[in-house]
Design an enzyme around this catalytic site. Structure first.
Site, PDB file in Angstrom:
ATOM      1  N   ASN A   8       7.730  -4.599  -4.431  1.00 64.01           N
ATOM      2  CA  ASN A   8       7.883  -3.343  -5.165  1.00 64.01           C
ATOM      3  C   ASN A   8       8.602  -2.373  -4.232  1.00 64.01           C
ATOM      4  OD1 ASN A   8       7.597  -0.921  -6.492  1.00 64.01           O
ATOM      5  ND2 ASN A   8       5.360  -0.842  -6.354  1.00 64.01           N
ATOM      6  N   LYS A  55       9.589   0.590  -4.839  1.00 67.26           N
ATOM      7  CA  LYS A  55       9.266   2.003  -5.087  1.00 67.26           C
ATOM      8  C   LYS A  55      10.574   2.813  -5.096  1.00 67.26           C
ATOM      9  CE  LYS A  55       4.695   1.093  -3.259  1.00 67.26           C
ATOM     10  NZ  LYS A  55       3.511   1.561  -2.548  1.00 67.26           N
ATOM     11  N   HIS A  97       0.454   1.150 -11.800  1.00 70.13           N
ATOM     12  CA  HIS A  97       0.403   1.304 -10.346  1.00 70.13           C
ATOM     13  C   HIS A  97      -0.329   2.606 -10.002  1.00 70.13           C
ATOM     14  CE1 HIS A  97       1.624   1.796  -6.189  1.00 70.13           C
ATOM     15  NE2 HIS A  97       1.879   0.497  -6.184  1.00 70.13           N
ATOM     16  N   GLU A 128      -4.934  -3.771  -6.112  1.00 69.33           N
ATOM     17  CA  GLU A 128      -4.370  -2.946  -5.043  1.00 69.33           C
ATOM     18  C   GLU A 128      -5.347  -1.818  -4.701  1.00 69.33           C
ATOM     19  OE1 GLU A 128       0.141  -3.412  -4.667  1.00 69.33           O
ATOM     20  OE2 GLU A 128      -0.230  -1.723  -5.976  1.00 69.33           O
ATOM     21  N   GLY A 132       0.119   1.327   1.855  1.00 70.35           N
ATOM     22  CA  GLY A 132       0.952   2.105   2.770  1.00 70.35           C
ATOM     23  C   GLY A 132       0.218   2.630   3.983  1.00 70.35           C
ATOM     24  N   SER A 188      -0.633  -3.184   2.095  1.00 68.57           N
ATOM     25  CA  SER A 188      -0.331  -3.521   3.496  1.00 68.57           C
ATOM     26  C   SER A 188      -0.219  -5.024   3.737  1.00 68.57           C
ATOM     27  CB  SER A 188      -1.352  -2.871   4.432  1.00 68.57           C
ATOM     28  OG  SER A 188      -1.280  -1.456   4.320  1.00 68.57           O
TER      29      SER A 188
HETATM   30  P1  13P Z   1       2.316  -1.397   0.797  1.00 66.90           P
HETATM   31  O1  13P Z   1       2.610  -2.885   0.888  1.00 66.90           O
HETATM   32  O2  13P Z   1       3.408  -0.554   1.376  1.00 66.90           O
HETATM   33  O3  13P Z   1       0.959  -1.075   1.306  1.00 66.90           O
HETATM   34  O4  13P Z   1       2.325  -1.037  -0.775  1.00 66.90           O
HETATM   35  C1  13P Z   1       1.583  -1.796  -1.657  1.00 66.90           C
HETATM   36  C2  13P Z   1       1.981  -1.434  -3.041  1.00 66.90           C
HETATM   37  O5  13P Z   1       1.715  -0.349  -3.504  1.00 66.90           O
HETATM   38  C3  13P Z   1       2.733  -2.427  -3.812  1.00 66.90           C
HETATM   39  O6  13P Z   1       2.820  -2.068  -5.152  1.00 66.90           O
END
Ligand code: 13P
Length: 246
Positions: A9, A11, A96, A165, A171, A204
């Site tokens: 993803n 983003k 999400h 998640e 993150g 992560s």
């Molecule tokens: P990270 O892998 O950056 O922690 O993000 C996870 C996420 O939100 C995937 O949709």
């Protein structure tokens, strides 16, 4: 059990030029993936057409980062299933935690998005997960169960991915322990009520924890944010290896 689903993803990252450069570096590294997995990237909407061209014929699939519940209409800033599918998009992320938080998306809206996506032929990737304070307060299971049950109402679980998640792991560099992630993914499977539903872990995920996560019995894939922006790191994730004994 079907194939695992390894998804990136992006983003709000990657211009078209950056997506093109990513594809050039990434494709040679995933040219001989084992057949037990699907790999997909969810770029921002503006980079979908460029990425679709760059990935054509590679077997790497493309996901949308959201999808609207209506076919068309006065919805400024939104995107429809048909608009995504015109570019060969196969999956759509819904629910999400970022749109839940920043745009106040509700479980009801998320369910409508997932239903529309499925009806159009897209596989919804339904994200669920608790916040730090919900976990601290012993609320995690209740929150996730509600998100799952409301999110999947009316859906065919055979054409669905659910991504666990935990918000506190997104993150932050704080991955949920593999055993705990597996336990929650197992609960999600039982709440969905379909043994073969694809359940991903996200939060992560990195090249150095992917093999342990994918060795868990109830984790059928991952949803990767930050680490999917690096072609070498994400290629290592896509090429995850589970020891024979796992
Ligand atoms: P990270 O892998 O950056 O922690 O993000 C996870 C996420 O939100 C995937 O949709």
């Amino acid at each position: 059990m079907g194939k695992s689903v390894i998804a990136g993803n992006w983003k709000m990252h990657m211009t078209c030029a950056e997506a093109q450069a990513f594809a050039s570096a990434f494709l040679p590294l995933v040219a001989s993936l084992p057949s037990d997995r699907e790999v997909l990237l969810a770029p921002p909407f503006t980079a979908i057409a460029t990425l679709a061209q760059a990935l054509a014929g590679s077997g790497i699939q493309i996901g949308g980062q959201n999808v609207h519940w209506d076919r068309s209409g006065a919805y400024t800033g939104m995107i429809s299933a048909a608009m995504l599918q015109e570019h060969g998009v196969t999956h759509a992320i819904v629910g999400h935690s970022e749109p839940r938080k920043y745009y106040s998306e509700t479980d009801e809206q998320i369910n409508l998005r997932a239903r529309t996506a499925q009806k159009a032929g897209l596989i919804p990737i339904l994200c669920v997960g608790e916040s730090d304070s919900q976990r601290e307060g012993g609320e995690a299971e209740r929150v996730i169960r509600r998100q799952v049950e409301q999110g999947i109402d009316g859906l065919d679980p055979a054409l669905l991915v659910v991504a666990y998640e935990p918000i506190w792991a997104i993150g932050t560099g704080k991955t949920c322990g593999a055993a705990e992630a597996n336990r929650i993914c197992g609960l999600i499977r039982s709440w969905v009520g379909y043994a073969d539903v694809v359940v991903q872990y996200g939060g992560s995920v990195k090249a150095d924890n992917i093999d342990l996560l994918m060795a868990q019995s109830d984790i059928n894939g991952v949803l990767v944010g930050g680490a999917s922006l690096d072609p070498v790191g994400f290629a290592r994730i896509a090429n995850y290896q589970v020891p024979e004994s796992a």
